[in-house]
Design a protein around this motif. Sequence first.
Motif, mmCIF file in Angstrom:
data_model
loop_
_atom_site.group_PDB
_atom_site.id
_atom_site.type_symbol
_atom_site.label_atom_id
_atom_site.label_comp_id
_atom_site.label_asym_id
_atom_site.label_seq_id
_atom_site.Cartn_x
_atom_site.Cartn_y
_atom_site.Cartn_z
ATOM 1 N N TRP A 122 5.728 -7.496 -7.188
ATOM 2 C CA TRP A 122 4.921 -6.859 -8.230
ATOM 3 C C TRP A 122 5.110 -7.529 -9.582
ATOM 4 O O TRP A 122 4.251 -7.401 -10.459
ATOM 5 C CB TRP A 122 5.270 -5.373 -8.338
ATOM 6 C CG TRP A 122 4.888 -4.607 -7.116
ATOM 7 C CD1 TRP A 122 5.721 -4.068 -6.175
ATOM 8 C CD2 TRP A 122 3.556 -4.306 -6.671
ATOM 9 N NE1 TRP A 122 5.003 -3.462 -5.179
ATOM 10 C CE2 TRP A 122 3.676 -3.586 -5.450
ATOM 11 C CE3 TRP A 122 2.287 -4.577 -7.182
ATOM 12 C CZ2 TRP A 122 2.568 -3.139 -4.750
ATOM 13 C CZ3 TRP A 122 1.181 -4.129 -6.485
ATOM 14 C CH2 TRP A 122 1.327 -3.424 -5.280
ATOM 15 N N ASN A 123 6.212 -8.228 -9.762
ATOM 16 C CA ASN A 123 6.486 -8.859 -11.049
ATOM 17 C C ASN A 123 5.564 -10.048 -11.319
ATOM 18 O O ASN A 123 5.462 -10.514 -12.454
ATOM 19 C CB ASN A 123 7.951 -9.296 -11.116
ATOM 20 C CG ASN A 123 8.902 -8.115 -10.983
ATOM 21 O OD1 ASN A 123 8.572 -7.004 -11.413
ATOM 22 N ND2 ASN A 123 10.048 -8.325 -10.387
ATOM 23 N N GLY A 124 4.900 -10.542 -10.280
ATOM 24 C CA GLY A 124 3.954 -11.637 -10.456
ATOM 25 C C GLY A 124 2.571 -11.162 -10.872
ATOM 26 O O GLY A 124 1.687 -11.982 -11.134
ATOM 27 N N VAL A 125 2.379 -9.838 -10.924
ATOM 28 C CA VAL A 125 1.085 -9.276 -11.319
ATOM 29 C C VAL A 125 1.088 -9.027 -12.826
ATOM 30 O O VAL A 125 1.899 -8.254 -13.334
ATOM 31 C CB VAL A 125 0.797 -7.958 -10.574
ATOM 32 C CG1 VAL A 125 -0.540 -7.361 -11.046
ATOM 33 C CG2 VAL A 125 0.770 -8.185 -9.077
ATOM 34 N N THR A 126 0.198 -9.693 -13.538
ATOM 35 C CA THR A 126 0.064 -9.511 -14.982
ATOM 36 C C THR A 126 -1.411 -9.321 -15.321
ATOM 37 O O THR A 126 -2.292 -9.469 -14.464
ATOM 38 C CB THR A 126 0.591 -10.741 -15.744
ATOM 39 O OG1 THR A 126 -0.264 -11.874 -15.454
ATOM 40 C CG2 THR A 126 2.027 -11.072 -15.329
ATOM 41 N N ASN A 127 -1.666 -9.024 -16.589
ATOM 42 C CA ASN A 127 -3.054 -8.878 -17.046
ATOM 43 C C ASN A 127 -3.867 -10.143 -16.815
ATOM 44 O O ASN A 127 -5.092 -10.092 -16.693
ATOM 45 C CB ASN A 127 -3.084 -8.528 -18.537
ATOM 46 C CG ASN A 127 -2.513 -7.153 -18.821
ATOM 47 O OD1 ASN A 127 -2.400 -6.324 -17.927
ATOM 48 N ND2 ASN A 127 -2.148 -6.914 -20.066
ATOM 49 N N GLN A 142 10.883 -3.175 -9.568
ATOM 50 C CA GLN A 142 12.335 -3.032 -9.389
ATOM 51 C C GLN A 142 12.689 -2.878 -7.921
ATOM 52 O O GLN A 142 13.791 -3.244 -7.497
ATOM 53 C CB GLN A 142 12.831 -1.820 -10.189
ATOM 54 C CG GLN A 142 12.706 -1.999 -11.696
ATOM 55 C CD GLN A 142 12.977 -0.716 -12.469
ATOM 56 O OE1 GLN A 142 13.292 0.324 -11.888
ATOM 57 N NE2 GLN A 142 12.841 -0.781 -13.779
ATOM 58 N N ALA A 143 11.745 -2.357 -7.145
ATOM 59 C CA ALA A 143 11.975 -2.166 -5.709
ATOM 60 C C ALA A 143 11.524 -3.368 -4.891
ATOM 61 O O ALA A 143 12.103 -3.678 -3.847
ATOM 62 C CB ALA A 143 11.246 -0.907 -5.232
ATOM 63 N N GLU A 159 1.056 1.705 -15.148
ATOM 64 C CA GLU A 159 2.244 2.364 -15.702
ATOM 65 C C GLU A 159 3.405 2.360 -14.726
ATOM 66 O O GLU A 159 4.570 2.375 -15.135
ATOM 67 C CB GLU A 159 1.901 3.800 -16.111
ATOM 68 C CG GLU A 159 1.003 3.887 -17.347
ATOM 69 C CD GLU A 159 0.654 5.315 -17.718
ATOM 70 O OE1 GLU A 159 0.881 6.227 -16.880
ATOM 71 O OE2 GLU A 159 0.143 5.523 -18.837
ATOM 72 N N GLN A 160 3.116 2.325 -13.445
ATOM 73 C CA GLN A 160 4.156 2.349 -12.418
ATOM 74 C C GLN A 160 4.538 0.958 -11.910
ATOM 75 O O GLN A 160 5.469 0.818 -11.127
ATOM 76 C CB GLN A 160 3.685 3.199 -11.226
ATOM 77 C CG GLN A 160 3.567 4.681 -11.528
ATOM 78 C CD GLN A 160 4.906 5.314 -11.839
ATOM 79 O OE1 GLN A 160 5.847 5.226 -11.068
ATOM 80 N NE2 GLN A 160 5.006 5.961 -12.993
ATOM 81 N N LYS A 161 3.829 -0.064 -12.367
ATOM 82 C CA LYS A 161 4.054 -1.414 -11.833
ATOM 83 C C LYS A 161 5.485 -1.906 -12.072
ATOM 84 O O LYS A 161 6.093 -2.528 -11.198
ATOM 85 C CB LYS A 161 3.060 -2.403 -12.438
ATOM 86 C CG LYS A 161 3.033 -3.751 -11.708
ATOM 87 C CD LYS A 161 2.129 -4.739 -12.380
ATOM 88 C CE LYS A 161 2.755 -5.289 -13.648
ATOM 89 N NZ LYS A 161 3.965 -6.115 -13.371
ATOM 90 N N GLU A 162 6.031 -1.641 -13.237
ATOM 91 C CA GLU A 162 7.399 -2.078 -13.526
ATOM 92 C C GLU A 162 8.396 -1.423 -12.570
ATOM 93 O O GLU A 162 9.307 -2.079 -12.057
ATOM 94 C CB GLU A 162 7.775 -1.750 -14.968
ATOM 95 C CG GLU A 162 9.165 -2.255 -15.357
ATOM 96 C CD GLU A 162 9.512 -1.977 -16.803
ATOM 97 O OE1 GLU A 162 10.694 -2.143 -17.165
ATOM 98 O OE2 GLU A 162 8.618 -1.586 -17.584
ATOM 99 N N ALA A 164 0.830 -1.203 0.000
ATOM 100 C CA ALA A 164 0.000 0.000 0.000
ATOM 101 C C ALA A 164 0.865 1.254 0.000
ATOM 102 O O ALA A 164 0.583 2.214 -0.725
ATOM 103 C CB ALA A 164 -0.928 -0.009 1.207
ATOM 104 N N VAL A 165 1.922 1.232 0.791
ATOM 105 C CA VAL A 165 2.846 2.366 0.841
ATOM 106 C C VAL A 165 3.514 2.558 -0.518
ATOM 107 O O VAL A 165 3.669 3.687 -1.007
ATOM 108 C CB VAL A 165 3.901 2.161 1.949
ATOM 109 C CG1 VAL A 165 4.978 3.241 1.879
ATOM 110 C CG2 VAL A 165 3.232 2.166 3.325
ATOM 111 N N GLN A 166 3.897 1.450 -1.148
ATOM 112 C CA GLN A 166 4.516 1.524 -2.472
ATOM 113 C C GLN A 166 3.542 2.084 -3.504
ATOM 114 O O GLN A 166 3.923 2.893 -4.361
ATOM 115 C CB GLN A 166 5.000 0.144 -2.901
ATOM 116 C CG GLN A 166 6.197 -0.347 -2.095
ATOM 117 C CD GLN A 166 6.544 -1.801 -2.396
ATOM 118 O OE1 GLN A 166 5.663 -2.621 -2.634
ATOM 119 N NE2 GLN A 166 7.823 -2.098 -2.396
ATOM 120 N N ILE A 167 2.274 1.661 -3.420
ATOM 121 C CA ILE A 167 1.265 2.182 -4.339
ATOM 122 C C ILE A 167 1.081 3.678 -4.130
ATOM 123 O O ILE A 167 0.973 4.447 -5.089
ATOM 124 C CB ILE A 167 -0.073 1.431 -4.163
ATOM 125 C CG1 ILE A 167 0.027 0.031 -4.783
ATOM 126 C CG2 ILE A 167 -1.230 2.208 -4.797
ATOM 127 C CD1 ILE A 167 -1.211 -0.823 -4.600
#
Length: 318
Positions: free
Chosen positions: A283-288, A278-279, A271-274, A42-45
């Motif tokens: 998040w890399n497991g989230v796809t369409n 990196q942090a 748009e910010q997911k990538e 949530a903080v990252q979002i």
Amino acid sequence: MKHLKKISLAVITSMAIAMPSMAETRITYKSAKTTSSYYQMAVQIAEAMKSGSSGDIIVTVEESQGSVQNVMEVRARGGDYVFTTPPALVRLAKAGKAMFEGKGDPKFNEIRALFPIPSLTMHFVVSENSGIKDFAGLEGKKILLGKGSFGAKEGAKYLKLFGLEGKVDLANVELSNAVPALKNGQIDGFVTAGSYPAPNVIEAAASTGVKVLSLTSDQIKASKRKELTIPAGTYSGQDADITTTSLPVVAYTTTAMDEDTAYQLTKTYWEQKETMGQAAAWWNGVTNDLLSNIEGKIHPGAIRYYTEKGITLNKAQQ
């Protein structure tokens, strides 16, 4: 005339000061306990929304005691409310069943999805020294389930489903001590649920050889959960994909949120997911593909974004 010029200048100045605040959108994001990975997300979002919108979207993160509370608060919240919960709870709330029995509210029918976030992913982690290769190998072994968490409840459910109830020695150790207990040989394995890659599994894999068990297609069907694949190489020493189960988690709002705001939130998130990935690798497991886990309707503003990107939604989501 000079007096009028002074007044005009004051008006223009006040308008210039006021304009940024008028353009600013403030959102309350109800997440999880501060100690959980979902609060960190949530903080990252919140940071991603501010950065990706050049400060036009300001997200305030609120701690929550759980997904049920997040859904219940829909009854008293307005158009600035975003919250996270598994889709199954939204379905139960609308039907007034289970934990929502006798607590129904018309506002539950106004809940609309925005975007998926990392799923709660089941990990059955065993040490290489234990010799455990599959679920049958858990019999007679000492396994840590933890207490009270989704992972603990789900782990106990699976032991029962797979004929292992009463056949596994359940360790009376806190989940926070799982890695040192595994390393010291006090336990043969532990069960944990969280977005992958899970920090405690990363630590266990790096400090001592481990294996994360895969479920068979029949076991996944019996669990009534969503199938999820953890790609090879996610954890140290993992040379093959892991097939396991997951509980999808989605960010929701209600129809009280205007279409433009929902559109901007959804657009900025993807748009910010990538950059978020990196942090934090979860998040890399989230796809369409995770959009298929959303039950019920998606907010019209979010639909506008998905339509622009050529992403197909099912009829129930539109």
